[in-house]
Design an enzyme around this catalytic site. Structure first.
Site, PDB file in Angstrom:
ATOM      1  N   LYS A  11      -4.310   1.732   1.578  1.00 53.76           N
ATOM      2  CA  LYS A  11      -5.184   1.492   0.362  1.00 53.76           C
ATOM      3  C   LYS A  11      -6.717   1.843   0.149  1.00 53.76           C
ATOM      4  O   LYS A  11      -7.064   2.557   1.341  1.00 53.76           O
ATOM      5  CB  LYS A  11      -5.161  -0.356   0.079  1.00 53.76           C
ATOM      6  N   TYR A  51       3.357  -2.893  -8.100  1.00 55.71           N
ATOM      7  CA  TYR A  51       2.932  -4.399  -8.022  1.00 55.71           C
ATOM      8  C   TYR A  51       3.554  -5.259  -9.127  1.00 55.71           C
ATOM      9  O   TYR A  51       2.918  -6.210  -9.548  1.00 55.71           O
ATOM     10  CB  TYR A  51       1.504  -4.817  -7.775  1.00 55.71           C
ATOM     11  N   PHE A  59      -4.381 -13.211  -8.967  1.00 59.56           N
ATOM     12  CA  PHE A  59      -4.904 -12.070  -8.192  1.00 59.56           C
ATOM     13  C   PHE A  59      -4.603 -10.674  -8.719  1.00 59.56           C
ATOM     14  O   PHE A  59      -5.150  -9.605  -8.355  1.00 59.56           O
ATOM     15  CB  PHE A  59      -4.669 -12.057  -6.759  1.00 59.56           C
ATOM     16  N   ARG A  87       6.243  -3.704   8.499  1.00 59.38           N
ATOM     17  CA  ARG A  87       5.736  -5.235   8.214  1.00 59.38           C
ATOM     18  C   ARG A  87       5.231  -5.650   9.440  1.00 59.38           C
ATOM     19  O   ARG A  87       4.008  -6.351   9.279  1.00 59.38           O
ATOM     20  CB  ARG A  87       6.713  -5.953   7.341  1.00 59.38           C
ATOM     21  N   THR A  93      -0.604 -10.966   5.409  1.00 62.27           N
ATOM     22  CA  THR A  93      -1.070 -10.293   4.123  1.00 62.27           C
ATOM     23  C   THR A  93      -2.490 -10.965   4.200  1.00 62.27           C
ATOM     24  O   THR A  93      -3.450 -10.121   3.739  1.00 62.27           O
ATOM     25  CB  THR A  93      -0.576 -11.307   2.527  1.00 62.27           C
ATOM     26  N   ARG A 104      -3.667  -5.244  10.136  1.00 62.96           N
ATOM     27  CA  ARG A 104      -4.610  -6.229   9.320  1.00 62.96           C
ATOM     28  C   ARG A 104      -5.464  -7.112  10.436  1.00 62.96           C
ATOM     29  O   ARG A 104      -6.594  -7.444  10.089  1.00 62.96           O
ATOM     30  CB  ARG A 104      -3.764  -7.030   8.270  1.00 62.96           C
ATOM     31  N   HIS A 117      -0.361  -1.265   2.347  1.00 65.38           N
ATOM     32  CA  HIS A 117       0.777  -1.770   1.778  1.00 65.38           C
ATOM     33  C   HIS A 117       1.991  -1.397   2.249  1.00 65.38           C
ATOM     34  O   HIS A 117       2.071  -0.227   2.818  1.00 65.38           O
ATOM     35  CB  HIS A 117       0.698  -1.396   0.263  1.00 65.38           C
TER      36      HIS A 117
HETATM   37  N1  LIG Z   1      -3.717 -14.844  -3.243  1.00 62.17           N
HETATM   38  C1  LIG Z   1      -4.326 -13.599  -2.959  1.00 62.17           C
HETATM   39  N2  LIG Z   1      -5.535 -13.344  -3.385  1.00 62.17           N
HETATM   40  C2  LIG Z   1      -5.846 -12.339  -3.419  1.00 62.17           C
HETATM   41  N3  LIG Z   1      -5.191 -11.052  -3.276  1.00 62.17           N
HETATM   42  C3  LIG Z   1      -4.029 -11.252  -2.932  1.00 62.17           C
HETATM   43  C4  LIG Z   1      -3.343 -12.654  -2.843  1.00 62.17           C
HETATM   44  N4  LIG Z   1      -2.060 -12.555  -2.612  1.00 62.17           N
HETATM   45  C5  LIG Z   1      -2.051 -11.296  -2.349  1.00 62.17           C
HETATM   46  N5  LIG Z   1      -2.923 -10.637  -2.792  1.00 62.17           N
HETATM   47  C6  LIG Z   1      -2.964  -9.067  -2.682  1.00 62.17           C
HETATM   48  O1  LIG Z   1      -1.799  -8.250  -3.351  1.00 62.17           O
HETATM   49  C7  LIG Z   1      -0.925  -7.878  -2.564  1.00 62.17           C
HETATM   50  C8  LIG Z   1       0.457  -8.102  -2.670  1.00 62.17           C
HETATM   51  O2  LIG Z   1       0.981  -9.164  -2.294  1.00 62.17           O
HETATM   52  P1  LIG Z   1       2.027  -9.594  -1.514  1.00 62.17           P
HETATM   53  O3  LIG Z   1       2.242 -11.005  -1.602  1.00 62.17           O
HETATM   54  O4  LIG Z   1       3.229  -8.466  -2.028  1.00 62.17           O
HETATM   55  O5  LIG Z   1       1.512  -9.304   0.000  1.00 62.17           O
HETATM   56  P2  LIG Z   1       2.093  -8.283   1.012  1.00 62.17           P
HETATM   57  O6  LIG Z   1       3.520  -7.814   0.755  1.00 62.17           O
HETATM   58  O7  LIG Z   1       1.709  -8.638   2.391  1.00 62.17           O
HETATM   59  O8  LIG Z   1       1.222  -6.701   0.703  1.00 62.17           O
HETATM   60  P3  LIG Z   1       1.517  -5.558   0.036  1.00 62.17           P
HETATM   61  O9  LIG Z   1       2.534  -5.817  -0.867  1.00 62.17           O
HETATM   62  O10 LIG Z   1       0.326  -4.888  -0.091  1.00 62.17           O
HETATM   63  O11 LIG Z   1       2.160  -4.930   1.200  1.00 62.17           O
HETATM   64  C9  LIG Z   1      -1.576  -8.209  -1.166  1.00 62.17           C
HETATM   65  O12 LIG Z   1      -1.447  -7.167  -0.236  1.00 62.17           O
HETATM   66  C10 LIG Z   1      -3.028  -8.362  -1.334  1.00 62.17           C
HETATM   67  O13 LIG Z   1      -3.820  -7.180  -1.409  1.00 62.17           O
HETATM   68 MG   LIG Z   2       4.366  -7.106  -1.004  1.00 65.12          MG
END
Ligand SMILES: Nc1ncnc2c1ncn2[C@@H]1O[C@H](COP(=O)(O)OP(=O)(O)OP(=O)(O)O)[C@@H](O)[C@H]1O
Ligand SMILES: [Mg+2]
Length: 149
Positions: A11, A51, A59, A87, A93, A104, A117
């Site tokens: 990112k 997304y 968010f 993962r 996350t 992370r 991501h």
């Molecule tokens: N509660 C939150 N507050 C702020 N940003 C969030 C929150 N939850 C998720 N995000 C953002 O949205 C992205 C996508 O959320 P997701 O739940 O898919 O997490 P992830 O699968 O670990 O991350 P990614 O999809 O980016 O690999 C997260 O990586 C983070 O950048």
């Molecule tokens: Mg995700």
């Protein structure tokens, strides 16, 4: 165990902090193969596709603003159980909760700016990588070390 392809993105915060090499190095060190790689600026349209499952969440706008704010590095990563392996390498996350030893966990504290991501299933990986790569940008090649991994 099955050979899979997954989609990975460093990112804008990861690129700005000089962590491209660190992230890719951890992927390679694990035994995974980079099948495609490029630096791009993500359009709003592509970010919203990537997304789409998060549309409507509190968010969402902040996330789209972030991933479109500067260059990113996108990659297709291949290997046995690649989806789960990547993962695990990236960690939770919430960077402040992510375990030390994960990307992370080792490099961040933020949630939106969480460096990388990665797709969370093979079906999702296929959909996500097709947003950023044409078939002719993804390489099939073998490495001599493969039988040891
Ligand atoms: N509660 C939150 N507050 C702020 N940003 C969030 C929150 N939850 C998720 N995000 C953002 O949205 C992205 C996508 O959320 P997701 O739940 O898919 O997490 P992830 O699968 O670990 O991350 P990614 O999809 O980016 O690999 C997260 O990586 C983070 O950048
Ligand atoms: Mg995700």
């Amino acid at each position: 165990m099955k050979v899979e392809r997954t989609f990975l993105m460093v990112k804008p915060d990861g690129v700005a902090r000089g962590l491209i090499g660190e992230v890719l190095s951890r992927i390679e060190r694990k035994g995974l193969k980079i099948a495609a790689l490029k630096m791009i600026r993500v359009s709003r349209d592509a970010a919203e596709k990537l997304y789409a499952v998060h549309r409507g969440k509190p968010f969402f706008e902040k996330l789209i603003d972030h991933v479109t704010s500067g260059p990113v590095v996108v990659a297709v990563v291949e290997g046995r159980n690649a989806v789960e392996a990547v993962r695990t390498l990236i960690g939770d996350t919430c960077s402040y909760k992510a375990k030390p030893g994960s990307i992370r966990g080792d490099f961040g504290l933020d949630v939106t700016m969480n460096i990388v991501h990665a797709a969370d299933s093979e079906a999702v990986a296929g959909r996500e990588l097709s947003i950023f790569f044409n078939d002719d940008e993804i390489f099939n090649y073998s490495r001599g070390c493969e039988r040891w991994i």
